[in-house]
Design a protein around this motif. Structure first.
Motif, PDB file in Angstrom:
ATOM      1  N   GLU A   8       0.832  -1.197   0.000  1.00  0.00           N
ATOM      2  CA  GLU A   8       0.000   0.000   0.000  1.00  0.00           C
ATOM      3  C   GLU A   8       0.872   1.254   0.000  1.00  0.00           C
ATOM      4  O   GLU A   8       0.532   2.259  -0.614  1.00  0.00           O
ATOM      5  N   ARG A  11       1.672   1.924  -3.482  1.00  0.00           N
ATOM      6  CA  ARG A  11       0.503   2.286  -4.284  1.00  0.00           C
ATOM      7  C   ARG A  11       0.092   3.740  -4.073  1.00  0.00           C
ATOM      8  O   ARG A  11      -0.440   4.374  -4.980  1.00  0.00           O
ATOM      9  N   CYS A  12       0.317   4.274  -2.894  1.00  0.00           N
ATOM     10  CA  CYS A  12      -0.088   5.663  -2.611  1.00  0.00           C
ATOM     11  C   CYS A  12       0.545   6.672  -3.572  1.00  0.00           C
ATOM     12  O   CYS A  12      -0.161   7.541  -4.083  1.00  0.00           O
ATOM     13  N   SER A  15      -1.202   7.141  -6.847  1.00  0.00           N
ATOM     14  CA  SER A  15      -2.425   7.948  -6.865  1.00  0.00           C
ATOM     15  C   SER A  15      -2.134   9.440  -6.729  1.00  0.00           C
ATOM     16  O   SER A  15      -2.908  10.265  -7.208  1.00  0.00           O
ATOM     17  N   HIS A  52      -7.387   4.368  -6.714  1.00  0.00           N
ATOM     18  CA  HIS A  52      -7.573   4.357  -5.270  1.00  0.00           C
ATOM     19  C   HIS A  52      -6.715   3.244  -4.673  1.00  0.00           C
ATOM     20  O   HIS A  52      -7.035   2.063  -4.815  1.00  0.00           O
ATOM     21  N   PRO A  53      -5.616   3.590  -3.992  1.00  0.00           N
ATOM     22  CA  PRO A  53      -4.699   2.563  -3.486  1.00  0.00           C
ATOM     23  C   PRO A  53      -5.322   1.607  -2.480  1.00  0.00           C
ATOM     24  O   PRO A  53      -4.988   0.434  -2.462  1.00  0.00           O
ATOM     25  N   GLU A  54      -6.256   2.090  -1.662  1.00  0.00           N
ATOM     26  CA  GLU A  54      -6.882   1.213  -0.680  1.00  0.00           C
ATOM     27  C   GLU A  54      -7.693   0.114  -1.370  1.00  0.00           C
ATOM     28  O   GLU A  54      -7.663  -1.032  -0.972  1.00  0.00           O
ATOM     29  N   GLN A  55      -8.414   0.498  -2.406  1.00  0.00           N
ATOM     30  CA  GLN A  55      -9.217  -0.459  -3.156  1.00  0.00           C
ATOM     31  C   GLN A  55      -8.317  -1.440  -3.907  1.00  0.00           C
ATOM     32  O   GLN A  55      -8.584  -2.634  -3.947  1.00  0.00           O
ATOM     33  N   GLN A  57      -5.382  -2.395  -3.029  1.00  0.00           N
ATOM     34  CA  GLN A  57      -4.726  -3.265  -2.069  1.00  0.00           C
ATOM     35  C   GLN A  57      -5.596  -4.472  -1.722  1.00  0.00           C
ATOM     36  O   GLN A  57      -5.094  -5.561  -1.474  1.00  0.00           O
ATOM     37  N   GLN A  58      -6.905  -4.283  -1.718  1.00  0.00           N
ATOM     38  CA  GLN A  58      -7.814  -5.384  -1.414  1.00  0.00           C
ATOM     39  C   GLN A  58      -7.829  -6.362  -2.555  1.00  0.00           C
ATOM     40  O   GLN A  58      -7.960  -7.476  -2.516  1.00  0.00           O
TER      41      GLN A  58
END
Length: 58
Positions: A8, A11-12, A15, A52-55, A57-58
């Motif tokens: 994550e 990934r940030c 974005s 969206h990095p959070e999405q 990551q899932q």
């Protein structure tokens, strides 16, 4: 080269940095991955405008 999933933390910047004028190749250098990794990540999880990095990551 060994396959590694992006964290994550890596990934940030994918974005955030495009809004600061960074190209995917520049982002790859910044987070120390191959540029194709950034391009694939954007292809899989949306363009740099709606990534969206959070999405992802899932």
């Amino acid at each position: 080269m060994k396959y590694q999933q992006l964290t994550e933390g890596k990934r940030c910047p994918i974005s955030v940095l495009p809004g600061q004028g960074y190209r995917p190749a520049d982002i790859a250098k910044t987070i120390n991955v191959h540029r194709s990794t950034v391009y694939r990540e954007l292809d899989r999880n949306g363009s740099s405008d709606d990534y969206h990095p959070e999405q992802a990551q899932q």
